[in-house]
Design an enzyme around this catalytic site. Structure first.
Site, mmCIF file in Angstrom:
data_model
loop_
_atom_site.group_PDB
_atom_site.id
_atom_site.type_symbol
_atom_site.label_atom_id
_atom_site.label_comp_id
_atom_site.label_asym_id
_atom_site.label_seq_id
_atom_site.Cartn_x
_atom_site.Cartn_y
_atom_site.Cartn_z
ATOM 1 N N HIS A 387 0.840 -1.207 0.000
ATOM 2 C CA HIS A 387 0.000 0.000 0.000
ATOM 3 C C HIS A 387 0.876 1.259 0.000
ATOM 4 C CE1 HIS A 387 -3.726 2.263 1.228
ATOM 5 N NE2 HIS A 387 -2.817 3.085 1.711
ATOM 6 N N GLU A 388 1.814 1.318 0.945
ATOM 7 C CA GLU A 388 2.663 2.515 1.061
ATOM 8 C C GLU A 388 3.615 2.656 -0.132
ATOM 9 O OE1 GLU A 388 1.800 4.724 2.989
ATOM 10 O OE2 GLU A 388 0.566 3.581 4.392
ATOM 11 N N HIS A 391 1.784 4.384 -2.902
ATOM 12 C CA HIS A 391 1.849 5.849 -2.750
ATOM 13 C C HIS A 391 3.223 6.369 -3.184
ATOM 14 C CE1 HIS A 391 -1.928 6.531 -0.761
ATOM 15 N NE2 HIS A 391 -1.636 5.829 0.312
ATOM 16 N N HIS A 394 3.727 6.363 -6.893
ATOM 17 C CA HIS A 394 2.885 7.415 -7.488
ATOM 18 C C HIS A 394 3.638 8.754 -7.392
ATOM 19 C CE1 HIS A 394 -1.458 9.286 -7.666
ATOM 20 N NE2 HIS A 394 -0.708 9.631 -8.694
#
Length: 596
Positions: A387-388, A391, A394
């Site tokens: 998940h991190e 980010h 991105h």
């Protein structure tokens, strides 16, 4: 790494490399001084922002100051998060916060001064070659202009700012400090005081009496305060009405969506499409009842474990490998950057004494992103890692493909990249799972994310829309009215196969997000967009990957809705939500197969 170590004892390979931001404290101090000086220079432009050349120079200086302030702030606070008890880092963090406020004040004249120009002048500036790289900033100012008031009115609204925080502050104090819950019996028959933190643990208990007692104790407590809590929520809605009228918006909802330039159709469409798929939710509830072997499914059974706790021991190195392999569909370029992140000091991995809890991805433009973890060797931590890193990548692609001003993506887009990584990891694990117990554990884990992130948040979003519309029509939001609306929505969302206990009508009173109005829908749209992307990537391969990487590289250089649309996810249509629902349907079908 089983016992909690002191920060000084953490080996270098488990720490992030903050030296990539500043090699030492002296470099930070020097840049701090430089920002002070530049902030003073900006003041020289006050009253002179009339022509393209002056505005271009002022914007360039503003970019320099903002970027350096951001770097100083990020470094100081990440140092502080390594060990929150360390006084020198506390001081550094405070120093950076004060600087941010000073810079904010020094640059606050820029937007109002430019907005005081006429529409014709602004339109002319947008066409100026000198301001080409600031075209989007100026277009955004022009879009905001109808909702910006005169200097005196703006000054008055700014002074109301502190008063407008009151409903949220009062709710926070009441909810976190003053509300006291009774004691309930745990599995061992011991009396334990109910708290916010323990509530979910009680609801996850295998003992139904523990779940029921905690549920009743929680909502009985809120019911005692229903008049105060209804007044607080109503005051927050009144505040929103005041701002939407003062700033000349057609409604509170449109005011809330205006910042991200999201059409109201996106919000309405989310609700109506989820309504269409409520039978799927009802089917999942029937399955939950069957798996729990219950005659009646109650609201306090929603978090009860559906399968025996399946112990998945996953060491960090193994978690990295699985995450790396699961992201193969995104192509070699993506995985090359991911590997760089794993190997080059982007990540602070394990817990240490005084370290900030939780996990995040952060950083400053011009250097690589950073990720803070508190890794445990389990399934949850592996999902947190992917998940991190979603980010982080991105931000990496965004920063490498845009100017500073255009690199920052919106909250509306932020959860898409992180959730997509989770969807691909889940697909990878399910395809490789041979143990029916493990498979069922993974399926329930994923299905519950759909229930809590898509259905529940959409129900919250619908509740907010209804209460604001009622207030706009002049109706009073009494505790009875709020409870009736909320109870009705629960019946609609959970279906006839479930006993919707009367106590749940008070749940509106304990949701802090209702004080950050019209925000929760972003969880549901973000999750749906990510699930839609993952489905396209797994079904189509290369063309969908190219579109997705285009999305990551777009940063914030267009409006969120347009960035997603270009990448093949049009949130103004029901399609992405339908694609997400087809994934949810597949999970339910697999679970039904396993329970035959």
């Amino acid at each position: 790494m089983s016992q909690v170590t002191k920060r000084s004892e953490v080996p270098n390979e488990y720490r992030w490399k903050l030296e990539d931001l500043y090699p030492n404290q002296a470099a930070w101090d020097a840049e701090f001084k430089k920002v002070k000086q530049l902030a003073g220079e900006i003041a020289g432009y006050q009253g002179k922002l009339k022509d393209a050349a002056s505005i271009a120079r002022c914007f360039a200086l503003d970019d320099d100051v903002s970027l350096l302030t951001e770097r100083l702030y990020v470094f100081a606070n990440m140092r502080h998060h390594e060990d929150t008890a360390e006084p020198s880092y506390q001081a550094l963090s405070e120093k950076s916060k004060k600087l941010s406020v000073e810079v904010g004040e020094a640059t606050s004249f820029i937007t109002p001064e430019i907005l005081s120009l006429s529409e014709e002048q602004l339109t002319g500036l947008i066409a100026e070659p000198d301001l080409a790289k600031y075209k989007r900033t100026l277009e955004e100012m022009l879009r905001q202009k109808p909702h910006v008031l005169s200097k005196n009115e703006e000054s008055l609204l700014a002074q109301v700012g502190n008063v407008s925080q009151a409903p949220s502050t009062i709710f926070g104090m009441l909810n976190n400090a003053d509300l006291k819950f009774p004691k309930v019996k745990n599995e061992k028959g011991e009396e334990v005081e109910l708290t916010h933190g323990r509530y979910i643990q009680f609801l996850e208990s295998k003992d139904r009496n523990v779940r029921r007692e905690a549920f009743k104790a929680m909502y009985d407590t809120y019911a005692k305060w229903k008049n105060t809590l209804a007044s607080t929520l109503s005051a927050n809605v009144t505040k929103n009405l005041f701002y939407s009228k003062a700033r000349k918006y057609p409604s509170t909802l449109e005011m809330s969506l205006f910042g991200d330039n999201i059409p109201q159709s996106v919000y309405d469409n989310l609700i109506s499409t989820i309504h269409e798929f409520l039978p799927l939710m009802h089917r999942y509830m029937d399955l939950r009842k069957k798996l729990l072997k219950l005659d009646e499914l109650h609201m306090y059974d929603l978090f009860a474990p559906l399968v025996e706790e399946f112990d998945m021991e996953i060491a960090y190195e193994q978690a990295k490998e699985k995450v790396y392999d699961s992201l193969t569909p995104l192509g070699e370029d993506y995985r090359k950057v991911l590997k760089e992140g794993f190997d080059s000091g982007w990540i602070d991995i394990y817990e240490n004494e005084g370290k900030r809890s939780g996990a995040y991805s952060w950083g400053a433009f011009g250097t690589h992103p950073y990720v803070l973890l508190n890794h445990n060797d389990n399934l949850n931590s592996m999902f947190t890692l992917t998940h991190e890193m979603g980010h982080a990548l991105h931000s990496y692609y965004s920063d490498h493909n845009n100017e500073y001003r255009d690199a920052q993506y919106t909250i509306f887009l932020a959860e898409v990249a992180s959730t997509l990584n989770e969807a691909l990891l889940m697909d990878y694990l399910l395809k490789r799972s041979t143990d029916p117990k493990e498979k069922m554990y993974l399926l329930t884990y994923y299905a519950d994310q759909f229930r809590t992130t898509v259905f529940r948040q959409t129900m919250f979003a619908e509740f907010e829309k209804i209460i604001h519309e009622k207030a706009e029509q002049g109706e009073a939001l009494t505790p009875q009215e709020l409870s009736e609306i909320y109870y009705g929505l629960n019946v609609k969302y959970y279906g006839d196969g479930m006993v919707v206990d009367k106590d749940i009508e008070m749940e509106w009173a304990r949701i802090p997000h209702f004080y950050n109005s019209f925000y929760v829908y972003k969880y549901a749209t973000g999750f749906s967009a990510a699930t839609s992307f993952s489905k396209q990537i797994l079904d189509e391969g290369e063309p969908a990957v190219e579109r997705y990487l285009g999305f990551l590289k777009s940063g914030g250089k267009d409006y969120s809705i347009n960035i997603l649309k270009k990448a093949g996810v049009d949130m103004s249509t029901p399609e992405p939500i339908r694609q997400a629902m087809s994934v949810f349907k597949g999970l339910i079908e697999q679970m039904e197969q396993l329970t035959k």
